[in-house]
Write a protein that holds these residues in place. Structure first.
Motif, PDB file in Angstrom:
ATOM      1  N   GLU A  18       0.826  -1.237   0.008  1.00 33.00           N
ATOM      2  CA  GLU A  18       0.189   0.047  -0.092  1.00 33.00           C
ATOM      3  C   GLU A  18       0.896   1.260  -0.079  1.00 33.00           C
ATOM      4  O   GLU A  18       1.768   1.515   0.746  1.00 33.00           O
ATOM      5  CB  GLU A  18      -1.084   0.025   1.226  1.00 33.00           C
ATOM      6  CG  GLU A  18      -2.196  -1.154   1.331  1.00 33.00           C
ATOM      7  CD  GLU A  18      -2.976  -0.837   2.238  1.00 33.00           C
ATOM      8  OE1 GLU A  18      -3.125   0.204   2.864  1.00 33.00           O
ATOM      9  OE2 GLU A  18      -3.985  -1.743   2.377  1.00 33.00           O
ATOM     10  N   ILE A  19       0.929   2.145  -0.980  1.00 31.43           N
ATOM     11  CA  ILE A  19       1.415   3.127  -1.052  1.00 31.43           C
ATOM     12  C   ILE A  19       0.341   4.274  -1.366  1.00 31.43           C
ATOM     13  O   ILE A  19      -0.534   4.359  -2.154  1.00 31.43           O
ATOM     14  CB  ILE A  19       2.432   3.202  -2.179  1.00 31.43           C
ATOM     15  CG1 ILE A  19       3.473   2.158  -1.961  1.00 31.43           C
ATOM     16  CG2 ILE A  19       3.204   4.769  -2.377  1.00 31.43           C
ATOM     17  CD1 ILE A  19       4.425   2.090  -3.247  1.00 31.43           C
ATOM     18  N   GLU A  20       0.484   5.510  -0.050  1.00 31.25           N
ATOM     19  CA  GLU A  20      -0.646   6.286  -0.676  1.00 31.25           C
ATOM     20  C   GLU A  20      -0.075   7.584  -1.304  1.00 31.25           C
ATOM     21  O   GLU A  20       0.869   8.385  -1.038  1.00 31.25           O
ATOM     22  CB  GLU A  20      -1.021   6.964   0.893  1.00 31.25           C
ATOM     23  CG  GLU A  20      -1.506   6.211   2.012  1.00 31.25           C
ATOM     24  CD  GLU A  20      -2.948   5.750   1.524  1.00 31.25           C
ATOM     25  OE1 GLU A  20      -3.484   6.543   0.846  1.00 31.25           O
ATOM     26  OE2 GLU A  20      -3.415   4.433   1.717  1.00 31.25           O
ATOM     27  N   GLU A  21      -0.839   7.796  -2.314  1.00 34.20           N
ATOM     28  CA  GLU A  21      -0.485   8.998  -3.422  1.00 34.20           C
ATOM     29  C   GLU A  21      -1.549   9.397  -3.813  1.00 34.20           C
ATOM     30  O   GLU A  21      -2.472   8.888  -4.837  1.00 34.20           O
ATOM     31  CB  GLU A  21       0.372   8.352  -4.571  1.00 34.20           C
ATOM     32  CG  GLU A  21       1.751   7.809  -4.050  1.00 34.20           C
ATOM     33  CD  GLU A  21       2.454   7.328  -5.630  1.00 34.20           C
ATOM     34  OE1 GLU A  21       3.686   7.763  -5.524  1.00 34.20           O
ATOM     35  OE2 GLU A  21       1.715   6.790  -6.349  1.00 34.20           O
ATOM     36  N   SER A  22      -1.978  10.824  -3.668  1.00 32.32           N
ATOM     37  CA  SER A  22      -3.287  11.310  -3.996  1.00 32.32           C
ATOM     38  C   SER A  22      -2.966  12.205  -5.204  1.00 32.32           C
ATOM     39  O   SER A  22      -1.616  12.627  -5.188  1.00 32.32           O
ATOM     40  CB  SER A  22      -3.751  12.204  -2.813  1.00 32.32           C
ATOM     41  OG  SER A  22      -2.622  13.064  -2.417  1.00 32.32           O
ATOM     42  N   ARG A  29      -1.420  10.257 -12.972  1.00 29.05           N
ATOM     43  CA  ARG A  29      -1.076   8.860 -12.629  1.00 29.05           C
ATOM     44  C   ARG A  29      -0.771   8.085 -13.822  1.00 29.05           C
ATOM     45  O   ARG A  29      -1.450   8.156 -14.854  1.00 29.05           O
ATOM     46  CB  ARG A  29      -2.418   8.123 -11.969  1.00 29.05           C
ATOM     47  CG  ARG A  29      -2.400   6.853 -11.297  1.00 29.05           C
ATOM     48  CD  ARG A  29      -3.374   6.285 -10.687  1.00 29.05           C
ATOM     49  NE  ARG A  29      -4.152   7.237  -9.892  1.00 29.05           N
ATOM     50  CZ  ARG A  29      -3.849   7.431  -8.491  1.00 29.05           C
ATOM     51  NH1 ARG A  29      -2.959   6.534  -8.126  1.00 29.05           N
ATOM     52  NH2 ARG A  29      -4.421   8.338  -7.886  1.00 29.05           N
ATOM     53  N   HIS A 119      10.023   5.531  -2.302  1.00 26.90           N
ATOM     54  CA  HIS A 119       9.793   4.381  -3.175  1.00 26.90           C
ATOM     55  C   HIS A 119       9.992   4.664  -4.598  1.00 26.90           C
ATOM     56  O   HIS A 119       9.646   5.675  -5.126  1.00 26.90           O
ATOM     57  CB  HIS A 119       8.388   3.872  -3.027  1.00 26.90           C
ATOM     58  CG  HIS A 119       7.896   3.127  -1.489  1.00 26.90           C
ATOM     59  ND1 HIS A 119       8.668   2.220  -0.991  1.00 26.90           N
ATOM     60  CD2 HIS A 119       6.939   3.601  -0.619  1.00 26.90           C
ATOM     61  CE1 HIS A 119       8.085   1.681  -0.065  1.00 26.90           C
ATOM     62  NE2 HIS A 119       7.074   2.648   0.247  1.00 26.90           N
TER      63      HIS A 119
END
Length: 343
Positions: A18-22, A29, A119
């Motif tokens: 899980e990588i939080e990227e808004s 994206r 990351h």
């Protein structure tokens, strides 16, 4: 999402993470298609650190990438869904002093993919600023697009060397960066490039890149070869793409008076350097750290066919075999130049 994660030194895992990227208003994206394996990725895998950058928790590897735009922020104007792109992996502080001076690669706050604790891009998708995402010309494949990042290093070195049309250059090292630097030097105006290494297989590839003269320094003298070819004068520029003491000494010997020594390769520790040998020639020394302002020009050269990088892509692995790809990259065959992973 699925990613290739460096769990700790010597341990890789292809797993969900899980990588939080808004998605911000000026972000895109990107679904990743191809990622190249860089020497720094391999070094983190084998040793867990490069200088002050230490892997202290699991980290996704990879920073040489190309893919497809899957989503755009509301204020994005230059890109649209479906565009094929490559990404510049270092994001500086846009308000930082180095960035405002145009040297954004030297910004102390830069966040660079796969440099702890950031990351990397060996995963299904990434969110990236529009300003550091570049559309691929139609003739350029995803694999070639993923080569723009290492090509940018060579182009930055060529820019810093201040090439003049007709210059003679030497590149120390026929690895990926060395060969891409040779291509950049030729594109920048060099009439010919001597490239040195100890592996004939790599030198054979280099010899097919254009006006490139291979020199196997295990059986030939680089200095004698260059001096003989230049009527005893020496090369205008030497690019060091290896960063080892004996190669650096050879580079200074091969330079003409007033020539330029461009340092690209990073030694693992401090190395001795004969300052007097450089002084008596008034050698101009340029240092190179990553790159800045070169992606658009690199893509123009690739799109026009002025630079061809496809011959350097020697090994391809599917994402499902990403761990095997890294194990191979740790001990590649002599003919291997660039290993890529296809997602």
């Amino acid at each position: 999402m699925k990613a290739l994660v460096l769990e700790k030194v010597g341990q890789l895992a292809l797993r969900e993470i899980e990588i939080e990227e808004s998605l911000g208003p000026r972000d895109v994206r990107v679904d990743i298609r191809v990622v190249g394996i860089c020497g720094s990725d391999v070094h983190y895998y084998q040793h867990g650190s490069i200088g002050p950058f230490v892997v202290e928790e699991p980290m996704v590897l990879g920073h040489e990438a190309a893919g497809v735009v899957a989503e755009v922020g509301k204020d994005v104007r230059s890109l649209k869904v479906g565009d094929r792109v490559c990404m510049e992996p270092g994001i500086p502080n846009l308000e930082g002093r180095a960035t405002r001076l145009g040297m954004y690669n030297l910004d102390p706050d830069v966040r660079f993919w796969a440099t702890p604790p950031v990351h990397g891009c060996l995963r299904d998708s990434v969110v990236h600023p529009e300003a550091f995402t570049f559309k691929l010309p139609d003739p350029v494949s995803f694999a070639e697009g993923a080569m723009v990042e290492p090509l940018a290093v060579g182009m930055h070195a060529a820019n810093k060397a201040r090439i003049k049309p007709g210059d003679v250059a030497v590149v120390l090292g026929a690895g990926p960066i060395g060969m891409l630097t040779a291509l950049s030097a030729l594109a920048g105006g060099c009439s010919r490039v001597f490239i040195s290494d100890i592996q004939d297989a790599k030198l054979e590839i280099a010899a097919k890149l254009g006006s490139v003269v291979p020199v196997n320094v295990s059986s030939q003298s680089l200095t004698e070869t260059v001096l003989e070819a230049t009527a005893g004068w020496g090369a205008d520029i030497v690019f060091d793409a290896v960063g080892v003491p004996n190669a650096l000494s050879q580079g200074v010997e091969a330079l003409r008076p007033g020539g330029c020594l461009a340092l690209i390769g990073m030694p693992g520790k401090a190395i001795p350097f004969d300052v007097v040998a450089a002084q008596v020639k008034e050698v101009r020394i340029e240092t190179v750290f990553r790159y800045a302002h070169v992606y658009p020009r690199a893509l123009e050269l690739l799109g026009s066919g002025a630079i061809e990088v496809a011959p350097l892509i020697t090994d391809r692995y599917p994402f499902s075999e990403a761990v095997e790809a890294f194990d191979y990259a740790c001990k590649p065959e002599p003919r291997s130049v660039k290993v890529q992973i296809e997602l």
